[in-house]
Structure formats: structure tokens, C-alpha cells
Design a protein around this motif. Structure first.
Motif, PDB file in Angstrom:
ATOM      1  N   TYR A 180       0.823  -1.208   0.000  1.00  0.00           N
ATOM      2  CA  TYR A 180       0.000   0.000   0.000  1.00  0.00           C
ATOM      3  C   TYR A 180       0.859   1.260   0.000  1.00  0.00           C
ATOM      4  CZ  TYR A 180       0.821   0.139   5.085  1.00  0.00           C
ATOM      5  OH  TYR A 180       1.392   0.180   6.330  1.00  0.00           O
ATOM      6  N   GLU A 181       0.387   2.272  -0.699  1.00  0.00           N
ATOM      7  CA  GLU A 181       1.046   3.574  -0.764  1.00  0.00           C
ATOM      8  C   GLU A 181       0.203   4.578   0.022  1.00  0.00           C
ATOM      9  OE1 GLU A 181       2.216   7.080  -3.998  1.00  0.00           O
ATOM     10  OE2 GLU A 181       1.722   5.056  -4.691  1.00  0.00           O
ATOM     11  N   ASN A 183      -0.290   7.793   0.742  1.00  0.00           N
ATOM     12  CA  ASN A 183      -0.072   9.184   0.352  1.00  0.00           C
ATOM     13  C   ASN A 183      -1.383   9.939   0.562  1.00  0.00           C
ATOM     14  OD1 ASN A 183       0.093  11.633  -1.197  1.00  0.00           O
ATOM     15  ND2 ASN A 183       1.861  10.772  -2.281  1.00  0.00           N
ATOM     16  N   LYS A 186      -2.803  12.092  -2.359  1.00  0.00           N
ATOM     17  CA  LYS A 186      -3.433  11.322  -3.428  1.00  0.00           C
ATOM     18  C   LYS A 186      -4.782  10.755  -2.979  1.00  0.00           C
ATOM     19  CE  LYS A 186       0.734   9.921  -5.938  1.00  0.00           C
ATOM     20  NZ  LYS A 186       1.548   8.769  -6.431  1.00  0.00           N
ATOM     21  N   ILE A 187      -4.821  10.293  -1.727  1.00  0.00           N
ATOM     22  CA  ILE A 187      -6.083   9.753  -1.207  1.00  0.00           C
ATOM     23  C   ILE A 187      -7.162  10.833  -1.230  1.00  0.00           C
ATOM     24  CG2 ILE A 187      -7.223   8.873   0.871  1.00  0.00           C
ATOM     25  CD1 ILE A 187      -4.561   7.472   1.543  1.00  0.00           C
ATOM     26  N   HIS A 190      -8.347  11.575  -4.817  1.00  0.00           N
ATOM     27  CA  HIS A 190      -9.127  10.503  -5.439  1.00  0.00           C
ATOM     28  C   HIS A 190     -10.606  10.557  -5.064  1.00  0.00           C
ATOM     29  CE1 HIS A 190      -6.086   8.544  -7.681  1.00  0.00           C
ATOM     30  NE2 HIS A 190      -5.383   8.110  -6.645  1.00  0.00           N
ATOM     31  N   ILE A 197      -9.112   5.626 -11.197  1.00  0.00           N
ATOM     32  CA  ILE A 197      -7.888   5.235 -10.500  1.00  0.00           C
ATOM     33  C   ILE A 197      -7.302   3.982 -11.153  1.00  0.00           C
ATOM     34  CG2 ILE A 197      -9.132   3.859  -8.785  1.00  0.00           C
ATOM     35  CD1 ILE A 197      -7.074   4.779  -6.735  1.00  0.00           C
ATOM     36  N   SER A 199      -4.022   2.585 -10.059  1.00  0.00           N
ATOM     37  CA  SER A 199      -2.889   2.105  -9.272  1.00  0.00           C
ATOM     38  C   SER A 199      -3.404   1.292  -8.094  1.00  0.00           C
ATOM     39  CB  SER A 199      -2.047   3.283  -8.763  1.00  0.00           C
ATOM     40  OG  SER A 199      -1.100   2.842  -7.803  1.00  0.00           O
ATOM     41  N   GLU A 201      -1.591   0.134  -5.748  1.00  0.00           N
ATOM     42  CA  GLU A 201      -0.911   0.626  -4.548  1.00  0.00           C
ATOM     43  C   GLU A 201      -1.709   1.756  -3.898  1.00  0.00           C
ATOM     44  OE1 GLU A 201       1.991  -1.822  -6.532  1.00  0.00           O
ATOM     45  OE2 GLU A 201       0.640  -0.256  -7.262  1.00  0.00           O
ATOM     46  N   GLU A 202      -2.249   2.633  -4.724  1.00  0.00           N
ATOM     47  CA  GLU A 202      -3.044   3.733  -4.186  1.00  0.00           C
ATOM     48  C   GLU A 202      -4.397   3.245  -3.665  1.00  0.00           C
ATOM     49  OE1 GLU A 202      -3.259   6.851  -7.082  1.00  0.00           O
ATOM     50  OE2 GLU A 202      -1.092   6.886  -7.372  1.00  0.00           O
ATOM     51  N   GLY A 205      -3.580   1.875  -0.394  1.00  0.00           N
ATOM     52  CA  GLY A 205      -3.272   2.979   0.510  1.00  0.00           C
ATOM     53  C   GLY A 205      -4.534   3.616   1.060  1.00  0.00           C
TER      54      GLY A 205
END
Length: 367
Positions: A180-181, A183, A186-187, A190, A197, A199, A201-202, A205
Motif C-alpha cells: 500500500y502507498e 499518500n 493522493k487519497i 481521489h 484510479i 494504481s 498501490e493507491e 493505501g
């Protein structure tokens, strides 16, 4: 539930939770049994879809709901949505759900038949803490806190599954481990572009951040007492079983509508291989989605089923929210039916001839 000042008001079995709203033990029994029904559906429908699955047809072009979700978790199917020969993991998941549903059913029967109908009467001090008092904000937030913590740990389980086992990544066409990223910028962003979306990872996250919010929020609700402005809600109809039900319906309805739009358009969380091609949004009496690919025999893709069912469930949940919110605020819908009846009676009285008119019409003409 709303009684409009009449404490003797009762509701029939058809009114759902209204019959157990003021009996916390029975209320828990109903909710545990309801959870058992949901889990039973998940297990039974997994077996049903597995029995109907056709490996010669792309998974996304079959009317499936459960199997595509298992495939995105990397369970039982390859990148083309074809069973990998060993269906034991899928069968194991179905059986676990069926067994769990029996455990929940037993719990519902236990609370309904053997344990106190009201937790206030329980001999166990910890059980008495969960007695529901709908006009007590401290009691409601105490129970809410436990719900949030349980949901938070469920989200952590999903994040850890993606990190350790892996989930399907349509960008590479295979299952991979996803870290998980976390950030926060970014969250936050979104919130407006989550439909596109791309990614994983995002995505993970966002789930990790959600778990943190739910667990810390749950702990805060358990540990603190509601003071100040929160006490203004007491006795004003805003803290009642009906009000809590209306808020719950609003939350579920809104989430269902968001899920409908997301599943209809996003191909990262809902890969084309498992759910079919993105849908086209159309409007009639209400929005609906149609497939962008023609399937034989009038079939629909998994994505079409998922998006439309979520939207219409969400729509009716929102209507339920409005209904119960107005009732919680004291609006009596019987006034509407009574007003319509009075209008009909007035119209009938106005259009009906009077006895004088009838006697006049029978008199002979002077001519």
C-alpha cells in the motif's frame, strides 16, 4: 420506533426491527440471524455459480457476481477467468461461509430463545454495557465504536491479503503482491477521480488509511463521553431507533450508488477479464447502464449486473432513509392519506346533487 406520542403503538412482524427496537437482546438476535442469512447467501451462491460456470466463455461475459470477486483476489482462476483445474479453494470458501452461517443462526436462536430479551436484565456486567438506549448518545457511540473497530480490522485483513498473497493486476495480467502507498494527498484527490484510479498501490493505501480512521474513531467513541452540543440531540427526536435506522439507510444507499458508478467504469479494481467491458450510462426514468458488447442469448456481463443492482438497491435505500428520517422528526404519513381522503370526500360532496336539486328536477314544467 416512532409512536407519535402513543406508547401503546405496536408493529407487526412485517415491520422488521420495530418489533425488537426496545428489546436489546432480541435486537441482537435479529441482527445475528440477518448476518447468518447474508453469509449463507455468499456460500450458497458461490456453489451455484461454480456449478453454472462455463470455462469456454469469458468469465466477464457470464452472469456471475461472486466468482469474479474471488478471481480478483487470486483465488481459483487464471488471468483469462478460466478455472485453474483445482476448485478446492473456491469450495473451501463456500463451505466456510455455509458453516459460519450455521454458527450465526445458532447465535441468533440462542439470543432469541435462551438469553435475556433485554440486555439490561443480563447477569453479565459486560453484556449490560451493550443495552441499547436510543436517546442516550453515550450508549449509542459506545456501540458505534465497537462496530467501527471491527470494520477497521476487516479492512486491515484485506490490505494484508493484497500484501502477502497478492491480488490480480490487469496491467500485467497476473496476480502480484501489492504494497500500500499511504499518500494522504493522493487519497484526498481521489475523492473526485476515483472512477479512473489505475494504481493498486493507491487503492490499498486508501484502504489502509480507512482502517486507521475506523479503528481510531472507534476507540475514541468507546473511550469518550459525548458532551456539549451532542446533548442537544437528546429528547428532540434526533436520537431514536427510527433516526439511527434512517442514517444507516442513507450511508448504505450512498455507498451502493458510488459502487454502482465505480464498478461500471473502473477496470483496475474491476478487471475486464472478470467483469466484462466498461458500461455505457443511459437515462430514462432513472440512470441505468447497458453493455457495450453484444452477448448471445440476451445475456449480460457481470459488470452490468453489478452496477445496476447496486444502483437500484442504493436508490431504494435512500427512499427508505427519507421515509424514516421524516417519521423520526415527527411527520405522520397518515396525515397525507387522511388529507387525500378528505379531498375525495369533499369532491364527492360537491359534485353530488342535493335533495332540493332532485325535487326541483321532478317538478313539471310550467309550459
Amino acid at each position: 420506533m416512532q409512536t407519535y406520542g402513543n406508547p401503546d403503538t405496536t408493529y407487526g412482524w412485517w415491520a422488521g426491527n420495530s418489533g425488537v427496537a426496545n428489546r436489546s437482546g432480541k435486537f441482537i438476535a435479529a441482527h445475528v440471524a440477518h448476518a447468518g442469512l447474508i453469509v449463507f447467501w455468499a456460500g450458497a451462491f458461490t456453489l451455484f455459480e461454480l456449478s453454472r460456470f462455463d470455462p469456454s466463455v469469458p468469465m466477464g461475459h457470464q452472469p456471475l457476481i461472486v466468482l469474479p470477486h474471488l478471481a480478483t483476489l487470486g483465488i481459483g482462476f487464471d488471468a483469462n477467468g478460466v478455472a485453474m483445474g483445482d476448485t478446492k479453494p473456491v469450495l473451501a470458501i463456500a463451505i466456510v461461509h455455509l458453516v459460519s452461517s450455521m454458527v450465526l443462526a445458532a447465535g441468533g436462536l440462542l439470543h432469541s430463545l435462551l438469553l435475556p430479551g433485554n440486555l439490561e436484565d443480563s447477569d453479565v456486567a459486560r453484556a449490560r454495557k451493550f443495552n441499547i438506549e436510543w436517546d442516550n448518545p453515550d450508549k449509542l457511540t459506545f456501540i458505534l465504536g465497537h462496530h467501527l473497530i471491527i470494520l477497521g480490522f476487516a479492512v486491515i485483513a484485506f490490505v494484508e491479503w493484497a500484501r502477502v498473497h497478492g491480488i490480480y493486476d490487469p496491467a500485467i495480467g497476473s496476480v502480484r503482491q501489492v504494497e500500500y502507498e499511504l499518500n494522504l494527498a493522493k487519497i484526498w484527490n481521489h475523492q473526485t477521480d476515483f472512477l479512473t484510479i489505475d494504481s493498486l498501490e493507491e487503492v490499498m493505501g486508501g484502504h489502509a488509511f480507512l482502517a486507521f480512521v475506523e479503528i481510531t474513531g472507534g476507540a475514541w467513541h468507546i473511550a469518550t463521553k459525548q458532551v456539549g452540543e451532542y446533548t442537544k440531540f437528546k429528547g428532540k427526536g434526533l436520537l431514536s431507533a427510527e433516526a439511527v435506522l434512517s442514517w444507516s439507510l442513507a450511508g448504505i444507499g450512498w455507498m451502493a450508488i458510488i459502487a454502482a458508478f465505480w464498478s461500471a467504469a473502473n477496470t483496475t479494481v474491476y478487471p475486464t477479464e472478470f467483469f466484462g467491458e466498461p458500461l455505457e450510462l443511459k437515462f430514462s426514468i432513472s440512470p441505468y447502464w447497458v453493455d457495450t458488447v453484444d452477448l448471445p442469448d440476451g445475456e449480460y456481463t457481470s459488470r452490468a449486473w453489478l452496477a445496476n443492482v447496486h444502483y437500484y438497491f442504493g436508490f431504494f435505500f435512500i427512499q427508505g432513509h427519507l421515509w424514516h428520517a421524516l417519521r423520526a422528526l415527527g411527520f405522520d404519513f397518515k396525515r397525507v392519506t387522511n388529507a387525500i381522503s378528505n379531498i375525495d370526500s369533499a369532491c364527492l360532496l360537491y359534485t353530488s346533487p342535493s335533495p332540493r336539486d332532485l325535487s326541483t328536477s321532478r317538478m313539471p314544467s310550467s309550459a
